[in-house]
Each structure stands twice: as C-alpha cells, then as structure tokens.
Enzyme design. Structure first.
Site, mmCIF file in Angstrom:
data_model
loop_
_atom_site.group_PDB
_atom_site.id
_atom_site.type_symbol
_atom_site.label_atom_id
_atom_site.label_comp_id
_atom_site.label_asym_id
_atom_site.label_seq_id
_atom_site.Cartn_x
_atom_site.Cartn_y
_atom_site.Cartn_z
ATOM 1 C CD1 TRP A 10 -2.323 -1.884 0.249
ATOM 2 C CD2 TRP A 10 -3.150 -0.990 2.134
ATOM 3 N NE1 TRP A 10 -3.497 -2.546 0.553
ATOM 4 C CE2 TRP A 10 -4.023 -2.015 1.705
ATOM 5 C CE3 TRP A 10 -3.464 -0.297 3.304
ATOM 6 C CZ2 TRP A 10 -5.184 -2.351 2.407
ATOM 7 C CZ3 TRP A 10 -4.614 -0.632 3.996
ATOM 8 C CH2 TRP A 10 -5.474 -1.647 3.546
ATOM 9 C CE LYS A 11 4.831 1.298 -4.048
ATOM 10 N NZ LYS A 11 5.517 1.753 -5.237
ATOM 11 C CD GLU A 97 8.375 3.427 -3.825
ATOM 12 O OE1 GLU A 97 7.752 3.175 -2.778
ATOM 13 O OE2 GLU A 97 7.897 3.248 -4.967
ATOM 14 N N GLY A 234 1.795 -2.480 -6.142
ATOM 15 C CA GLY A 234 1.570 -1.201 -5.481
ATOM 16 C C GLY A 234 0.216 -0.627 -5.860
ATOM 17 N N GLY A 235 0.195 0.259 -6.848
ATOM 18 C CA GLY A 235 -1.012 0.992 -7.243
ATOM 19 C C GLY A 235 -2.256 0.124 -7.367
#
Ligand code: PGA
Length: 251
Positions: A10-11, A97, A234-235
């Site tokens: 989900w970051k 990241e 992710g997205g």
C-alpha cells in the site's frame, strides 16, 4: 509446487477510514486459495493490527519496513520484535523507494535481514535495477550484487522458502511493465544465482515475485512464466476488485 504469492504494497497511502473500507472489501471478496497460493497485504504501521483483525483467516498481513537494530533510542522507528509481537509475520525489506529516499545500503539491509530472521519475521527482499543500468545491459550483475551484499551471508536453512521481489525501478508506478519475457529472464537469473551459491534445492524453494505496474490486465501473463512466482503490487492493490483479479492470476 513452491509458494505462489500475491503481495500488496500500500506504500504511504490511505487514511484510516479508507484503509478500513479496503480491508472490508478485501475480506468480503476473499478468493479461495489453493494450498500453494498465498496473499500478503503490506500496510502502513498504524493499520497493522486492524488489518490482522479484518483479514483473519482470509489473507496474511505484512509491514513495509523495520529498523535494523533490536531496540533502543531510535525515535520514530519500529523493530522486528515489535512486528512479531503484533503477530506480523512478513516485512518488505530493501524496496527501491527505501534505498533511494532513505539511503538504505547493502550493509544496513543485511542487518535488517538478520534481525527479521532472528525475530521470526519473514522478509520480502526487494531488488531491481534503474533504467540506465538496464540500458547498459548490466541488470544481471546489478541484481546479483544486491543479493550477494545483503543476503548471501545467511545460511541455506534460513533461505529455504525465502521470498524475493524483483522490481525493475523503471517499471514501478510508471505504467511501464517489464514484458513477461524480461521478467522470466531476470527471475531465471536470480534463481541461477541462488543455485550457484546454495544449490538447486534452496534455489527451487524460493518464491521470486515480480513487481512494477502489475495489474489485473497483465498479472496472469507475467505470473504464468515458470520462474515468476507471483507479484508485489503497489497501485493496483489499492482497489479490492482490481487486486482480487491480480490474485486470480496466480498459477
Ligand atoms: P506499482 O508498485 O505496482 O505501483 O508499480 C510496485 C512496488 O513498488 O512494490
């Protein structure tokens, strides 16, 4: 068959209300998984316990990072022991990241791997090259170095069933996915590197996930390749319907 895994990252997204509603939708749309399939949802720290509760008996929950030290005066940090005590069994380590924006280097990551293994939290260890390295055709050496420097001090018994995520940086959040052939080529290389170092038994037990713009439309194609054992998403993991279709793309 080794584990086939769909992992959500989900970051730094979603407020509590949004997280609750996504967890509810995921729990309700829970796909019935075969014995060799697994789903891990890696959420921000404040939502870990909530996610455990909401996804109980549906999917596993993971964290996105932890600190390299056991405990102490590291304001704002979270330890592997804390994760373990919250019942969290998985953690993403070495995401590009983290390497780029938080300057995580080989040595720090090696310590993180050690502390997680010691505390019984299983890493999802990320590797992957930036665009300029891919353009120079040096991606194999780049990824091999990332593995050697932070993982290959670990002994074979601890690497059995280990989880690696190959995420080419140029494909993360860009909509530019590696082709299934590019993913397979790198995954086969990673498995060969493990085989050289630890033998076929360990190499064949490792789940190597692909990450970088995985979505419903491309998941089954990429996951279908022999050395691709699922994905780190992710997205597309921020929408329950989309992510459910990604899960359904697992072999
Ligand atoms: P993405 O991110 O699916 O949004 O490209 C993947 C990741 O960084 O784990």
């Amino acid at each position: 068959m080794r584990k086939q895994i769909a992992a959500a990252n989900w970051k730094m997204n979603l407020t509590l209300n949004e997280a609750e509603s996504l967890l509810k939708n995921l729990a309700e749309s829970g796909v019935s998984l075969a014995g060799h399939q697994q789903v891990i949802i890696a959420v921000p720290f404040p939502y870990l316990i909530l996610a455990k509760e909401k996804l109980q008996n549906v999917y596993d929950v993971g964290a996105q990072n932890c600190h390299a030290k056991e405990s102490g005066a590291y304001t704002g940090e979270v330890s592997a022991a804390m994760l373990h005590s919250c019942g969290i069994e998985y953690v993403i380590l070495g995401h590009s990241e983290r390497r780029e924006y938080f300057s995580e280097g080989f040595e720090e990551l090696a310590h993180k791997v050690d502390i997680c293994l010691k505390e019984g939290v299983r890493p999802i260890f990320c590797c992957g090259e930036p665009l300029e390295i891919r353009e120079q055709g040096k991606q194999n050496e780049w990824v091999e170095k990332q593995l050697r420097e932070s993982l290959f001090h670990v002994d074979a018994t601890q690497l059995k069933g280990f989880i690696i995520a190959y995420e080419p940086i140029w494909a993360i959040g860009t909509g530019k996915t590696a082709t299934a052939d590019q993913a397979q080529e790198m995954h086969a290389h990673i498995r060969a590197v493990f085989a050289k170092e630890y033998g076929d038994d360990v190499a064949n037990s490792i789940s190597i996930l692909y990450g970088g713009s995985v979505k419903a439309a491309n998941a089954a194609d990429i996951f279908g390749r022999p050395d691709v054992d699922g994905g780190l998403v992710g997205g597309a993991s921020l929408n329950a319907g989309e992510f459910t279709q990604v899960i359904q793309g697992l072999k």
